[in-house]
Design an enzyme around this catalytic site. Structure first.
Site, PDB file in Angstrom:
ATOM      1  N   HIS A 186       7.367  10.529 -32.455  1.00 47.48           N
ATOM      2  CA  HIS A 186       6.786  10.649 -31.115  1.00 47.48           C
ATOM      3  C   HIS A 186       6.118   9.340 -30.694  1.00 47.48           C
ATOM      4  O   HIS A 186       4.946   9.111 -30.992  1.00 47.48           O
ATOM      5  CB  HIS A 186       5.773  11.792 -31.075  1.00 47.48           C
ATOM      6  CG  HIS A 186       6.413  13.139 -30.986  1.00 47.48           C
ATOM      7  ND1 HIS A 186       6.662  13.772 -29.788  1.00 47.48           N
ATOM      8  CD2 HIS A 186       6.882  13.960 -31.959  1.00 47.48           C
ATOM      9  CE1 HIS A 186       7.253  14.939 -30.025  1.00 47.48           C
ATOM     10  NE2 HIS A 186       7.396  15.067 -31.328  1.00 47.48           N
ATOM     11  N   GLU A 219       5.054   8.528 -27.879  1.00 51.59           N
ATOM     12  CA  GLU A 219       3.968   8.754 -26.915  1.00 51.59           C
ATOM     13  C   GLU A 219       2.658   9.119 -27.595  1.00 51.59           C
ATOM     14  O   GLU A 219       1.613   9.235 -26.936  1.00 51.59           O
ATOM     15  CB  GLU A 219       4.353   9.865 -25.935  1.00 51.59           C
ATOM     16  CG  GLU A 219       4.159  11.293 -26.429  1.00 51.59           C
ATOM     17  CD  GLU A 219       5.160  11.725 -27.491  1.00 51.59           C
ATOM     18  OE1 GLU A 219       4.963  12.794 -28.094  1.00 51.59           O
ATOM     19  OE2 GLU A 219       6.151  11.008 -27.715  1.00 51.59           O
ATOM     20  N   CYS A 243      12.613  13.275 -30.334  1.00 51.16           N
ATOM     21  CA  CYS A 243      12.425  14.472 -31.156  1.00 51.16           C
ATOM     22  C   CYS A 243      13.597  15.462 -30.970  1.00 51.16           C
ATOM     23  O   CYS A 243      14.706  15.140 -31.355  1.00 51.16           O
ATOM     24  CB  CYS A 243      11.077  15.116 -30.868  1.00 51.16           C
ATOM     25  SG  CYS A 243      10.519  16.217 -32.209  1.00 51.16           S
TER      26      CYS A 243
END
Length: 378
Positions: free
Chosen positions: A351, A353, A268
């Site tokens: 993202h 995660e 990001c």
């Protein structure tokens, strides 16, 4: 309690506060996720942004102690069509209204969130004010116009740590220091050690880095390269965070030096800063990418992933022949990932995660570990 949302272009929406009296301002954006409001609220990347949830009912599963991405809420306000006051879920410890009240965050409901979302898609994300005290539209619009723009805003300083720390599995722990030099965690000798530059990191990134058996030492955004050299890490990771990446001149200069010394990966904002440090440029997206259902193509495997996203800026690297695109956003064809052709450097804009969101992209962390271990991007 009556409340008004006023946008800088003069558009106003009348609704009700579900958190009591107050006033809040920031950039108004929309998020297309059906769930994950607790993770969104605690994601430091949302600092300074009032989030409109496009799904009409929010709060039905309440709030718990585990689904947080940092130690506090960073959004100044949440905007929903309808807020559930009495959640029903075995994990729920608190209702969304009570959670927001406890943190002093505004909650607005009862407006047409479809109309607001459509307006932002057409006109772009813009500054706005929510107020229960000042209900004069003209005055609120003037207040909205007076707010600082997200473009040109350095917000990392408001969410980043001031001192180095370790990750203990559930939260950050202050690092032991030898003067100005942080020490690696005990029993890390012989392991792959990674210095994590924290620009406003989500905790699930730290969880998944640790799950790759990486020893983590997180440091502030302007942690000096000379101290990194003394630490002699196996690699460097650049985190997510809020604001305009082009404003972070000092951080970009540090990353330029780090790229000459170590394998470097970023997510990001870290991906954007990495791209700028290597010679790219950044620009603001019209309304950004915020949600947990964005399609991304992995150009290495040719697979399509459904990704979690939260960014208002994008990096441009098409004029750099030593970098190659690895991921593409299929909604608007913007860059979602790149790697260096000859050096161990890569990053992704989305993202991997999740937190919240799908797990399609979590292979990023295994890929990062292999790069740190072998010195090659695979």
């Amino acid at each position: 309690m009556k409340a008004i949302l006023a946008l800088e272009d003069g558009t106003c929406f009348a609704g009700q506060s579900f958190t009591g009296p107050g006033e809040a301002g920031g950039e108004v954006i929309f998020n297309t996720g059906m769930s994950g409001y607790q993770e969104i609220l605690t994601d430091p990347s949302y600092y300074g942004q009032m989030v409109c949830m496009t799904y009409p009912l929010i709060g039905n599963y309440g709030v718990n102690l585990e689904d947080v991405e940092s130690s506090r809420i960073h959004c100044p306000a949440m905007i929903v069509k309808e807020c559930c006051k009495k959640p029903s879920n075995w994990r729920s410890k608190e209702s969304l209204p009570d959670y927001l009240k406890r943190h002093g965050i505004m909650g607005l409901e009862g407006i047409d969130t479809r109309a607001l979302t459509r307006h932002l898609r057409i006109q772009g994300a813009m500054r706005g004010i929510i107020s229960t005290a000042d209900l004069t539209p003209e005055e609120l619009v003037a207040k909205a116009k007076a707010l600082p723009s997200m473009e040109g805003a350095n917000l990392v300083e408001f969410v980043a740590p001031k001192e180095p720390y370790y990750w203990n599995g559930t939260g950050p722990v202050p690092a032991k220091m030898d003067g100005d030099l942080p020490l690696w965690p005990e029993k890390s000798e012989g392991s792959l050690r990674v210095v994590v530059y924290d620009y406003g990191i989500k905790w699930n990134i730290l969880r998944l880095l640790a799950a790759q058996n990486l020893t983590i030492l997180a440091v502030p955004p302007t942690f000096p390269v000379e101290l990194v050299k003394k630490l002699a890490p196996s690699g460097v990771f650049l985190s997510n965070g809020p604001g305009d990446p082009a404003t972070l001149k000092t951080e970009i200069g540090i990353i330029k030096e780090l790229c000459e010394l170590y394998p470097v990966g970023g997510i990001c904002l870290g991906h954007q800063l990495l791209g700028i440090a290597l010679g790219g440029t950044s620009f603001k997206l019209k309304f950004g990418h915020h949600g947990i259902n964005h399609p991304v193509r992995d150009d290495i495997t040719r697979k399509i992933e459904i990704s979690s996203q939260n960014h208002g800026f994008c990096v441009e690297i098409s004029n750099l022949d030593f970098l190659e695109q690895t991921h593409l956003n299929l909604n608007d064809q913007t860059l979602e990932g790149f790697r260096h052709k000859t050096r161990p450097i890569f990053g992704v804009q989305h993202h991997p995660e999740a937190g919240p969101g799908p797990h399609d992209s979590q292979y990023f962390f295994a890929r990062f570990r292999r790069m740190v271990e072998t010195g090659q991007v695979q």
